[in-house]
Write an enzyme that holds these catalytic residues in place. Structure first.
Site, PDB file in Angstrom:
ATOM      1  N   ARG A 143     -33.240  24.309 103.766  1.00  0.00           N
ATOM      2  CA  ARG A 143     -32.932  24.925 102.474  1.00  0.00           C
ATOM      3  C   ARG A 143     -33.999  24.556 101.448  1.00  0.00           C
ATOM      4  O   ARG A 143     -34.624  23.502 101.531  1.00  0.00           O
ATOM      5  CB  ARG A 143     -31.566  24.430 101.968  1.00  0.00           C
ATOM      6  CG  ARG A 143     -30.383  24.799 102.844  1.00  0.00           C
ATOM      7  CD  ARG A 143     -29.139  24.049 102.354  1.00  0.00           C
ATOM      8  NE  ARG A 143     -27.934  24.480 103.017  1.00  0.00           N
ATOM      9  CZ  ARG A 143     -27.493  23.993 104.175  1.00  0.00           C
ATOM     10  NH1 ARG A 143     -28.192  23.057 104.813  1.00  0.00           N
ATOM     11  NH2 ARG A 143     -26.359  24.413 104.707  1.00  0.00           N
ATOM     12  N   HIS A 172     -31.000  21.209  98.278  1.00  0.00           N
ATOM     13  CA  HIS A 172     -29.876  20.634  99.046  1.00  0.00           C
ATOM     14  C   HIS A 172     -30.184  20.605 100.551  1.00  0.00           C
ATOM     15  O   HIS A 172     -29.300  20.789 101.381  1.00  0.00           O
ATOM     16  CB  HIS A 172     -28.582  21.410  98.789  1.00  0.00           C
ATOM     17  CG  HIS A 172     -28.117  21.363  97.373  1.00  0.00           C
ATOM     18  ND1 HIS A 172     -27.322  20.357  96.876  1.00  0.00           N
ATOM     19  CD2 HIS A 172     -28.368  22.191  96.327  1.00  0.00           C
ATOM     20  CE1 HIS A 172     -27.078  20.567  95.584  1.00  0.00           C
ATOM     21  NE2 HIS A 172     -27.715  21.676  95.229  1.00  0.00           N
ATOM     22  N   ARG A 211     -19.570  19.215 102.087  1.00  0.00           N
ATOM     23  CA  ARG A 211     -20.980  18.852 102.324  1.00  0.00           C
ATOM     24  C   ARG A 211     -21.509  18.126 101.101  1.00  0.00           C
ATOM     25  O   ARG A 211     -21.474  18.641  99.980  1.00  0.00           O
ATOM     26  CB  ARG A 211     -21.863  20.067 102.616  1.00  0.00           C
ATOM     27  CG  ARG A 211     -23.291  19.658 102.977  1.00  0.00           C
ATOM     28  CD  ARG A 211     -24.127  20.843 103.440  1.00  0.00           C
ATOM     29  NE  ARG A 211     -25.422  20.400 103.964  1.00  0.00           N
ATOM     30  CZ  ARG A 211     -26.537  20.281 103.220  1.00  0.00           C
ATOM     31  NH1 ARG A 211     -26.513  20.592 101.936  1.00  0.00           N
ATOM     32  NH2 ARG A 211     -27.662  19.877 103.771  1.00  0.00           N
ATOM     33  N   ASN A 226     -21.561  19.523  91.860  1.00  0.00           N
ATOM     34  CA  ASN A 226     -22.451  18.371  91.900  1.00  0.00           C
ATOM     35  C   ASN A 226     -21.665  17.109  91.580  1.00  0.00           C
ATOM     36  O   ASN A 226     -20.460  17.160  91.328  1.00  0.00           O
ATOM     37  CB  ASN A 226     -23.598  18.545  90.900  1.00  0.00           C
ATOM     38  CG  ASN A 226     -24.607  19.588  91.342  1.00  0.00           C
ATOM     39  OD1 ASN A 226     -24.860  19.764  92.531  1.00  0.00           O
ATOM     40  ND2 ASN A 226     -25.186  20.279  90.376  1.00  0.00           N
ATOM     41  N   PHE A 284     -33.360  29.231  87.031  1.00  0.00           N
ATOM     42  CA  PHE A 284     -33.140  28.272  88.101  1.00  0.00           C
ATOM     43  C   PHE A 284     -34.374  28.061  88.987  1.00  0.00           C
ATOM     44  O   PHE A 284     -34.759  26.912  89.256  1.00  0.00           O
ATOM     45  CB  PHE A 284     -31.940  28.697  88.948  1.00  0.00           C
ATOM     46  CG  PHE A 284     -31.579  27.703  90.021  1.00  0.00           C
ATOM     47  CD1 PHE A 284     -30.879  26.544  89.696  1.00  0.00           C
ATOM     48  CD2 PHE A 284     -31.932  27.920  91.342  1.00  0.00           C
ATOM     49  CE1 PHE A 284     -30.542  25.617  90.671  1.00  0.00           C
ATOM     50  CE2 PHE A 284     -31.610  27.001  92.327  1.00  0.00           C
ATOM     51  CZ  PHE A 284     -30.907  25.848  91.989  1.00  0.00           C
TER      52      PHE A 284
END
Length: 241
Positions: free
Chosen positions: A28, A31, A68, A104, A117
């Site tokens: 990714r 993350h 996760r 988060n 972002f």
């Protein structure tokens, strides 16, 4: 050789090599480094006045899920002791379908406009020339976004390096909307509170832990589950009528 040449007609050989060439899944962008654990969510309070969502319909209702935990900025094999936000993503396998509650370990975020972002992530990523995370790159971007200051008060505080995943809180970050059976809407925020408490590492402690095992958080989670010391979090809902 005496066995003859390698031919494309050797279907098993071609398929085995093709699989070998592709057995690394591209990591990714963010993350990339993380660990998952399966478990369940059990409803312990009646909140049908707020929502008709399947996990909250009845006290004692159990919904299977997977969580996760992750670091955010660095690559898949990076140390788990870096000062970095941590991901806390939960997938509920409800009777009505899957529900993803991503978040988060900090209750706020750097930006509000989603189009920023990619630029934000690029500023936090290591310099492609030196492969080092450089603060001048970070501040060059965030100096134009003063709304990020709230997030930095968490990231650069003592909570910026969690002890491990089991001692880490989680937050939905965004504001969500719950709807009950009568159609009434309530704005809410989700908070995951670890039952074993919240603990963090100081910079000097993180250096020592990383020098011992750069995958310490994943190992801690694995060993805790293996010995039956299952981590638990209490899901709290902050309401804003």
């Amino acid at each position: 050789g005496v066995r003859g040449p390698l031919l494309l007609e050797d279907y098993y050989l071609v398929e085995k090599l093709a699989q070998f060439d592709r057995e690394r899944i591209p990591e990714r962008v963010v993350h990339a480094r993380g660990a998952s654990a399966k478990g369940y969510f059990e409803c312990t309070a009646d909140i049908t006045d707020l929502t008709m969502a399947a996990p909250f319909r009845a006290i004692g209702e159990r919904t299977p899920l997977i969580v996760r935990f992750s670091t955010v900025i660095h690559e898949r094999n990076s140390p788990e002791t870096l000062r970095d936000p941590r991901g806390f993503a939960v997938k509920f396998y409800t009777k009505d379908g899957n529900w993803d509650l991503v978040g988060n370990n900090m209750p706020v975020f750097f930006i509000r406009d989603g189009i920023q972002f990619p630029d934000m992530v690029h500023s936090l990523k290591p310099n492609p020339k030196s492969h080092q995370q450089e603060w001048w790159r970070v501040l060059d971007f965030f100096s134009h976004h003063p709304e990020a200051l709230h997030m930095f008060t968490f990231l650069l505080d003592d909570v910026g390096i969690p002890l491990d995943y089991r001692h880490m809180p989680g937050f939905g970050v965004h504001t969500f909307r719950l709807i009950n059976a009568e159609g009434k809407e309530t704005y809410v925020k989700f908070h995951w509170v670890p039952k074993c408490g919240t603990e963090s590492l100081l910079d000097d402690e993180a250096v020592i832990v990383c020098g011992t095992n750069h995958s310490h958080a994943t190992l801690d989670l694995y060993e805790a589950i293996k010995r039956g010391d299952y981590p638990e979090w209490t899901l709290c809902i902050q309401t804003m009528p």
